[in-house]
Design an enzyme around this catalytic site. Sequence first.
Site, PDB file in Angstrom:
ATOM      1  N   HIS A 474       5.559 139.695 -17.823  1.00 32.51           N
ATOM      2  CA  HIS A 474       4.204 139.137 -17.701  1.00 32.51           C
ATOM      3  C   HIS A 474       3.995 138.218 -18.908  1.00 32.51           C
ATOM      4  CE1 HIS A 474      -0.039 139.052 -16.471  1.00 32.51           C
ATOM      5  NE2 HIS A 474      -0.308 139.041 -17.763  1.00 32.51           N
ATOM      6  N   ASP A 519       9.517 145.858 -12.353  1.00 30.96           N
ATOM      7  CA  ASP A 519       9.850 144.590 -13.010  1.00 30.96           C
ATOM      8  C   ASP A 519       9.214 143.455 -12.212  1.00 30.96           C
ATOM      9  OD1 ASP A 519      10.896 142.490 -14.438  1.00 30.96           O
ATOM     10  OD2 ASP A 519      12.939 142.709 -13.674  1.00 30.96           O
ATOM     11  N   GLU A 528       4.337 143.428 -19.710  1.00 28.36           N
ATOM     12  CA  GLU A 528       3.973 142.363 -20.652  1.00 28.36           C
ATOM     13  C   GLU A 528       4.901 142.439 -21.861  1.00 28.36           C
ATOM     14  OE1 GLU A 528      -0.035 140.198 -22.425  1.00 28.36           O
ATOM     15  OE2 GLU A 528      -0.148 142.296 -21.819  1.00 28.36           O
TER      16      GLU A 528
END
Length: 545
Positions: A474, A519, A528
Amino acid sequence: MKKIFVNQVGFLPKAEKKAVLNFNADEFTVKDSDGKEVLKGQTSHFGTDEISGEDTFVADFSQLSQSGKYKVVANDATSTSFEISENVYDKLMHDICKCFYYLRCGDALDKKYAGDYYHEPCHMTKATVYGEDVEPVDVCGGWHDAGDYGRYSTAGAVAVAHLLYGTRLFRNLLDVDFEIPEEKCDKGVLPNILAEVKVELDFLMKMQREDGSVWHKVTTFSHAPFIMPEDDKEELFLFPTSSLATADIAATFALAYTIYKDYDTAYANLLLERANKAYEWLDLNPEAKLFKNAEGSNTGEYPEPEDFSNRFWAACSMYEVTGDKKYYEDACALIPAIKAHDKSDTPKEYHGNIFTCFGWGDVAGFGSLSLILKGEKNELTELARASFLDEANRLCKHAMTNGFGLCMLKEDFIWGSNMELLKYMMVLTVANKLEPKAEFVNTITAGLDYLLGCNSMDTSYVTGSGEKAFKNPHLRPTAVDNIEQPWPGLVSGGPNIGLQDEKAQTLPKDSAPMKCYIDHVDCYSLNEITIYWNSPLVFVMAGLL
């Protein structure tokens, strides 16, 4: 499905080496890259544990020390390949350090060093001081904090601290070359790690007001959409100062002085001057000035319920540098408040001993490190040493409760669980520096194995490291740069039983903690990245190598 979980990067020749099987197999073999059997052994049955939900069997092949590339085989299952060698972690160390370069904000990237991951200059405009009728301020530079383009003082200070304490304890970190532009100094050229850290230090100095206080963060009012950094043209805001940020910056600048004085006297003196200025503001403002986002703003808040640990770190860091007893007395005076907070029902960002905490939310462990580095025999230093050793022994006991040898309990699998693990590995690294023990090293090694693929997701949580490394962080630039692979060396937040994002909530609610992971780029609560998830791994690797 039958799986053999193993560190997908590999092992140092003398390290403990284990693979974990999720099926019953009495025997295992290790085969080299030619398919030749080089070792045969018996598995040991651990059983089912709470964090993985797996009925695990452990294959110990520690006696194999010959350099080469191998796989573990049992029944009809085969592990990913891995390497055994003295330099097995060289690429990993290069990559996790180079990550900070790719995260630079402003006009700091050079195509020669960034290659395919180059982006145009970004966030070059001056920032509006939120809620004040004053001139905009130049705060260009530093590192983007995480998956967004915000820059946060407490988060930046903690990432810098991980790296700089690493150089204090492990001088080999100064020798790591990860191919960034040279930064000249009085003594010639700064080591790469100090050149990269200086980028963030220079930014943090811009975040300090004339009165010594420090703005908590600079961001746009709301998170940018998924666009490249140079396309984020929204107005930048400097949000109010906090005692949290001011204390962390006082501590970090004093710490930085202890290192940069050996390379650039004028720069080091400026850092110490700024540290003094921040501490003077703290003295004049003894009441906590905490931080809360402006109404309607959704960028990172980095809230903390108190500033005792921050002030403690600042006092200890200043004491290490100056030897002035005032700072020692200030640190002593904060101990009762820290202990009371530790025992309170206030929500906390840590488990375990508060005097070993290395996260952005609780920073007393950094103060303990400064005391240890000072090397005096006094009450606070003894508290620091005992805290690290006690906590390390607690972690080693936890490592015995699961088949992976992981020093984590169910409650540790929170948002950023991999940082929880890395903080624990830092504690073990410090404890091993104080009193070397094989069990400390083995627990660190097991933690690294987990991060690099020996986990029930069969995933390496570092991009570019391992056959099954995660690929969809992310992170705005890697999501939209039209390059298939993200840049190497990013550390994922990892499994999180909270499952706070919509995509994460597609997982079964009763998933074992270690399996609360996807994932996927949309999984901001699982996948993230941040600067302070990379920095503790740099610290740990410096201690291991």
